[in-house]
Design a protein around this motif. Structure first.
Motif, mmCIF file in Angstrom:
data_model
loop_
_atom_site.group_PDB
_atom_site.id
_atom_site.type_symbol
_atom_site.label_atom_id
_atom_site.label_comp_id
_atom_site.label_asym_id
_atom_site.label_seq_id
_atom_site.Cartn_x
_atom_site.Cartn_y
_atom_site.Cartn_z
ATOM 1 N N GLU A 1 26.336 51.393 64.750
ATOM 2 C CA GLU A 1 25.749 51.708 63.447
ATOM 3 C C GLU A 1 24.355 51.089 63.310
ATOM 4 N N LEU B 1 15.070 54.610 61.268
ATOM 5 C CA LEU B 1 13.882 53.954 60.725
ATOM 6 C C LEU B 1 12.657 54.226 61.594
ATOM 7 N N GLU C 1 21.900 53.166 65.413
ATOM 8 C CA GLU C 1 21.612 54.447 64.751
ATOM 9 C C GLU C 1 20.635 54.249 63.590
ATOM 10 N N THR C 2 20.840 53.189 62.820
ATOM 11 C CA THR C 2 19.957 52.899 61.686
ATOM 12 C C THR C 2 18.542 52.588 62.166
ATOM 13 N N LEU D 1 22.913 43.702 58.075
ATOM 14 C CA LEU D 1 21.918 44.455 57.334
ATOM 15 C C LEU D 1 21.217 43.448 56.421
#
Length: 80
Positions: A61, A69, A64-65, A47
């Motif tokens: 993860e 967005l 999914e992020t 990240l």
């Protein structure tokens, strides 16, 4: 408001005594600093906020992020 975006580490190297990396943001490559994530390795997802990897995440993860967005960006285009 601050925003951090996930990407995949493709290369790790040292530059000016700092641990740095190339990261892939869905086809867009950028250089980032790994000072806050010394455990990072090639193939990890990180990240990233203002050029620094602030945490590591698993691929599920990260995907999914990225989808969330994209959904937010698409909703903004519909409103304009």
């Amino acid at each position: 408001m601050c925003l951090a975006v996930p990407g995949k580490l493709t290369e790790i190297y040292e530059k000016d005594s700092l641990r740095m990396a190339k990261i892939d943001f869905g086809g867009l490559a950028r250089e980032i600093c790994l000072a806050y994530t010394p455990e990072a390795k090639v193939g990890d997802y990180a990240l990233v906020h203002v050029g620094f990897a602030i945490s590591l995440m698993d691929e599920r993860e990260a995907q999914e992020t990225l989808k969330l967005l994209k959904d937010v960006a698409d909703a903004g285009h519909e409103l304009s």
